[in-house]
Design an enzyme around this catalytic site. Structure first.
Site, PDB file in Angstrom:
ATOM      1  N   LYS A 123     -36.352   0.852 -35.128  1.00 49.96           N
ATOM      2  CA  LYS A 123     -37.514   1.295 -35.914  1.00 49.96           C
ATOM      3  C   LYS A 123     -37.721   2.804 -35.876  1.00 49.96           C
ATOM      4  O   LYS A 123     -38.173   3.388 -36.860  1.00 49.96           O
ATOM      5  CB  LYS A 123     -38.784   0.571 -35.477  1.00 49.96           C
ATOM      6  CG  LYS A 123     -39.183   0.733 -34.040  1.00 49.96           C
ATOM      7  CD  LYS A 123     -40.441  -0.084 -33.740  1.00 49.96           C
ATOM      8  CE  LYS A 123     -40.782  -0.045 -32.253  1.00 49.96           C
ATOM      9  NZ  LYS A 123     -39.813  -0.816 -31.431  1.00 49.96           N
ATOM     10  N   THR A 124     -37.402   3.449 -34.749  1.00 50.05           N
ATOM     11  CA  THR A 124     -37.614   4.894 -34.677  1.00 50.05           C
ATOM     12  C   THR A 124     -36.684   5.623 -35.636  1.00 50.05           C
ATOM     13  O   THR A 124     -37.121   6.502 -36.402  1.00 50.05           O
ATOM     14  CB  THR A 124     -37.402   5.405 -33.243  1.00 50.05           C
ATOM     15  OG1 THR A 124     -38.388   4.831 -32.390  1.00 50.05           O
ATOM     16  CG2 THR A 124     -37.529   6.922 -33.185  1.00 50.05           C
ATOM     17  N   GLU A 167     -44.344   4.092 -37.481  1.00 51.99           N
ATOM     18  CA  GLU A 167     -43.482   3.219 -36.708  1.00 51.99           C
ATOM     19  C   GLU A 167     -44.357   2.096 -36.171  1.00 51.99           C
ATOM     20  O   GLU A 167     -45.308   2.341 -35.419  1.00 51.99           O
ATOM     21  CB  GLU A 167     -42.825   3.992 -35.574  1.00 51.99           C
ATOM     22  CG  GLU A 167     -41.908   3.156 -34.726  1.00 51.99           C
ATOM     23  CD  GLU A 167     -41.154   3.990 -33.702  1.00 51.99           C
ATOM     24  OE1 GLU A 167     -40.890   3.447 -32.619  1.00 51.99           O
ATOM     25  OE2 GLU A 167     -40.833   5.149 -33.998  1.00 51.99           O
TER      26      GLU A 167
END
Length: 451
Positions: A123-124, A167
């Protein structure tokens, strides 16, 4: 809650990557921002340089007087803060407004058009790619990210008021505070079992997050995730397909088949199949937002990556040093695959610092399997973070299970002492603990090593 009427924002755990982005946001708005963290890091050093006061002792007397006025002070906490924390209890006992980081992020983004990226891993990088694309394409965006982008040297990108990229963190079910218009789910593998208890509970939480997206055409789901949405992956049965992956002149190239549109020769500076998937999801979300594919493609080609996400620290013909935040077996496998793809005939040594006793216990066999691929392995002691030791859960126990004869258990000091004579072509440091604070020291030693 009306944030406009709040002048003082006090953060307990301000050095966390998610907390620091919100602290920067409020500081940019002209609020008084300060906070506490347990340990000084590169990130807290940066915040101090930007004008944010931080102290590192849990001591009420170190809190500036203006933050003790509960009428115009908001206290933001991270879920990792222990319940006996003195400062936290002071604010609780005196009736201050206290919010978790995720709650504050939900308030900030509620009245914006929000693009959210969820996943137990990936996700980052994906949210950072998306933030970079939207910013470079001129969107009125502010992005709250879980990593420091190499292009901007910050985890808060943009100064827009109409659009947010976030995020979506699954820890403590934080992402359920968000209000996404467009979202993606990259992965929902077992993790944070100390919070969720079972893998089924994690999957239910991701399903609940996915339900927050009203238009299912705006929900993009990786092919391995069993959630209804626009499927994205490498198999031709998906709705959006990444294909024709190749490396030319040191760059990763691939195509995307959207069904109604073909985009060719997309260039990516980051290696690894997992980053192609990340990029395809970011590309799909940006396209759904309304950006032109040519502009998305151009922006993506200039994305330099995220600090501690496959970050090259040394890269020459004689030696390579890569640092990565990977702390889950699936992430370690992805890092190894990407390194081996780039250096198929080189000796690759991994240095891994396990993060959390509970995670090491829950995934002991999987960690051993993912680490066994390296030609050589150095393990550091487990970084405890918020946890107390668990009997029998040690790096030595993990090392015994690794199927690799070339393996060692070092202290951090022993690692630094032995780096100069380390016989390897590629060194990869991995972990989410304080190994990240060692990178400059490791780099300094390696820079002096004999070629």
């Amino acid at each position: 809650m009306n944030l406009a009427g709040i002048q003082n924002i006090y953060f307990i755990g301000i050095g966390g990557i998610g907390m620091s982005a919100i602290a920067r946001y409020f500081h940019r708005l002209g609020k008084n921002v300060s906070g506490y963290d347990k340990t000084a890091t590169h990130l807290t050093d940066e915040l101090v340089q930007e004008g944010i006061a931080i102290h590192f002792s849990d001591d009420i007397s170190l809190i500036a007087e203006n933050y003790k006025n509960k009428e115009n002070t908001l206290v933001v906490i991270t879920p990792a803060i222990p319940k006996d924390h003195t400062e936290w209890n002071y604010f609780k006992n005196n009736g201050f407004e206290i919010k978790k980081r995720a709650e504050v992020l939900g308030i900030i983004t509620r009245n914006t058009y929000s693009l959210a990226v969820a996943g137990t891993h990936g996700k980052t990088t994906t949210s950072s790619m998306l933030a970079h694309i939207l910013y470079q394409c001129g969107a009125d965006v502010t992005s709250f990210l879980g990593g420091v982008l190499e292009n901007y040297d910050t985890n808060l990108v943009g100064e827009g008021t109409k659009v947010t990229v976030v995020e979506a963190d699954e820890f403590d079910r934080s992402f359920l505070h968000l209000h996404p218009n467009i979202a993606c789910v990259i992965s929902n593998d077992a993790d944070h079992l100390d919070i969720y208890g079972t893998n089924d509970e994690i999957k239910k939480s991701f399903e609940e997050f996915a339900e927050k997206v009203e238009d299912k055409k705006a929900l993009f789901v990786a092919e391995s995730v069993a959630i209804e949405g626009v499927k994205v992956g490498f198999d031709s049965s998906n709705d959006i397909v990444a294909k024709n992956l190749r490396i030319e002149n040191g760059y990763r190239l691939f195509d995307i088949d959207f069904g109604d549109e073909q985009v060719h020769d997309i260039q990516l500076l980051m290696p690894g199949h997992h980053n192609v998937l990340n990029a395809t999801l970011a590309f799909s979300m940006a396209r759904a937002f309304g950006l032109k594919t040519a502009d998305i493609k151009k922006a993506l080609a200039d994305f330099k990556g995220v600090r501690r996400r496959f970050s090259f620290k040394i890269r020459n013909n004689d030696f390579v040093f890569i640092d990565d935040y990977a702390h889950h077996p699936t992430e370690i496998k992805a890092v190894y695959q990407a390194v081996r793809e780039l250096y198929p005939d080189k000796k690759i040594t991994g240095v891994f610092q396990p993060h959390l006793f509970s995670r090491t216990r829950d995934f002991m066999e999987d960690f051993a399997a993912s680490l066994s691929g390296f030609d050589a392995l150095i393990l550091l002691d487990i970084y405890p973070a918020r946890e107390l030791p668990i009997e029998g859960v040690t790096s030595a126990a993990l090392l015994e299970k690794v199927q690799n004869e070339n393996k060692k258990l070092y202290t951090k000091q022993q690692l630094l002492q032995n780096l100069k004579t380390l016989n390897t072509d590629v060194l990869v440091t991995i972990g989410a603990g304080d190994i990240g604070e060692m990178i400059d020291d490791i780099h300094a030693v390696l820079a002096e090593r004999k070629k």
